[in-house]
Design a protein around this motif. Structure first.
Motif: not given
Length: 407
Positions: A93-98, A100-107, A123-127, A167-171
């Motif tokens: 899943r992390a590779a799938s986000f990467a 997509l060009g995602v650099r930050s995710v709110a988990d 390499g993704v920044r995470v909250l 954030y670029d994305a939400v999980f």
């Protein structure tokens, strides 16, 4: 006793004394726990020994999901081990986000941090957010012990009150087990109604729609009709076992995908395939991977092998030729018999079958009970499929297929 159930006990495990105890208990035998506990309590506080023993048991259980290198450094709660994403799935899943060009995710609903750790390693920044104080503390500790604290910010909060817009994305990984306290730290019965998730699936979908990209982890058995049309639905198996489903937003609306780990093979369609044909049993039987079945993509396997279904309601595919596919396991069928235990027993005795694999689909027979009744004996092996063929209870006897068509 022995469970990490409060912050004080967890904090004690993070002291030098607690660390030394956990190191000593890495290879301990749970069958000797009473003797081990008695010995350790001569030199350490009883409460600390109980907490360390409980954590040692959790780490042993977690090895299957995280691998020994990580599991024996990380911390867990009982519910955290149960609900954590397997490392291979989290890395996928992390590779799938990467990609997509995602650099930050709110988990949101991060649990003990399995997905946050995989994202950080990519390499993704995470909250990482969880409302249970102990669970949040465990997630924070896991980021620290794995050297990922600079990329993972852990916050103890109600996810419904967190602003994820920076954030670029939400999980979102909603809790799918009932809890006595409403948090994720204590286990309960499995929840099947998506609106009974914590938070509800409807809230997670609304949150995903507001984000540039999003992924929602859901139970594999979710009905297809509740999947939003703008979502891409992915079912993931690992080693042949279906682990989870994910709704992706901001990717390929309406598409359906089955991903098989560890190979990474991925089967996807943008529109439901037509119903596959039903035909008589041929020389080969294909057992589709569970992710393929859950994704309703058995018709794609039928197309790939040039075959048909043995029954319109059964996910077994049959064909006359062997066409290897990563999405199904092939067997060479030697016998097609009406369901009859005495006949099966005689056939196995005649062929000296002592190792019998029993698979079933569309049959109420319990495999262990059948194996006991036929009493296989001998040096040879076979596989029997208990199923329906054109609506009739049937036994298919065979063996794993090889490119040469024989063992």
């Amino acid at each position: 006793m022995g469970r990490v159930t409060d912050l004080a006990a967890f904090s004690a495990l993070r002291t030098p004394e607690g660390h030394a105890l956990l190191t000593e208990l890495r290879h301990y035998d749970p069958a000797r726990e009473l003797a081990v506990a008695s010995r350790l309590r001569r030199d350490h506080p009883a409460e600390l020994v109980s907490a360390a023993l409980g954590q040692a048991r959790l780490r042993q259980r977690a090895v299957a999901k995280f691998g020994a290198d990580d599991a024996y450094r990380m911390f867990f709660t009982p519910n955290g081990v149960e609900q954590s994403t397997r490392r291979s799935v989290a890395e996928h899943r992390a590779a799938s986000f990467a990609r997509l060009g995602v650099r930050s995710v709110a988990d949101l609903c991060c649990g003990v941090g399995g997905d946050a750790l995989a994202l950080a390693r990519a390499g993704v920044r995470v909250l990482a957010v969880d409302r249970d104080p102990l669970t949040a503390a465990v997630a924070r500790a896991n980021a620290e012990v794995l050297g990922l604290a600079e990329l993972v910010e852990v916050r103890c909060a109600d996810v419904t009150e967190v602003d994820a817009s920076p954030y670029d994305a939400v999980f979102v990984d909603p809790a799918r087990r009932g809890t006595a306290t409403g948090g994720r730290g204590r286990g309960g019965g499995r929840i099947f109604d998506p609106e009974a998730y914590s938070p509800p699936l409807s809230w997670a979908i609304d949150t995903a729609r507001r984000a540039p990209h999003a992924a929602l982890k859901i139970a594999p058995g979710i009905p297809h009709e509740v999947i939003p049309p703008e979502a891409e639905a992915e079912w993931i198996s690992d080693g042949g076992d279906v682990k989870e489903a994910v709704l992706w937003f901001g990717t390929s609306p309406g598409s359906v995908r089955a991903t098989l780990l560890p190979s990474g093979a991925s089967l996807a369609v943008s529109a439901p395939p037509p119903a596959p044909p039903v035909r008589p049993v041929g020389r080969y039987l294909y057992e589709p991977d569970g992710a393929v079945i859950r994704a309703h993509l058995v018709a794609e396997v039928v197309r790939a092998v040039g075959g048909g279904l043995v029954d319109e309601t059964i996910a077994y595919v049959t064909a006359d030729e062997l066409r290897p596919t990563p999405y199904a396991t092939a067997y060479e069928i030697t016998d097609v018999l009406p369901f009859h235990l005495k006949r099966l027993k005689a056939l196995l005795r005649e062929r000296e079958v002592g190792v019998l694999t029993v698979k079933k689909r569309g049959s109420a027979v319990v495999p262990e009970e059948l194996r006991r009744k036929v009493g296989p004996k001998g040096p040879n092996s076979a596989t029997v499929f208990l199923t329906r063929v054109a609506g009739a209870p049937t036994m298919l006897v065979g063996r794993p297929a090889t490119p040469a068509g024989r063992d």
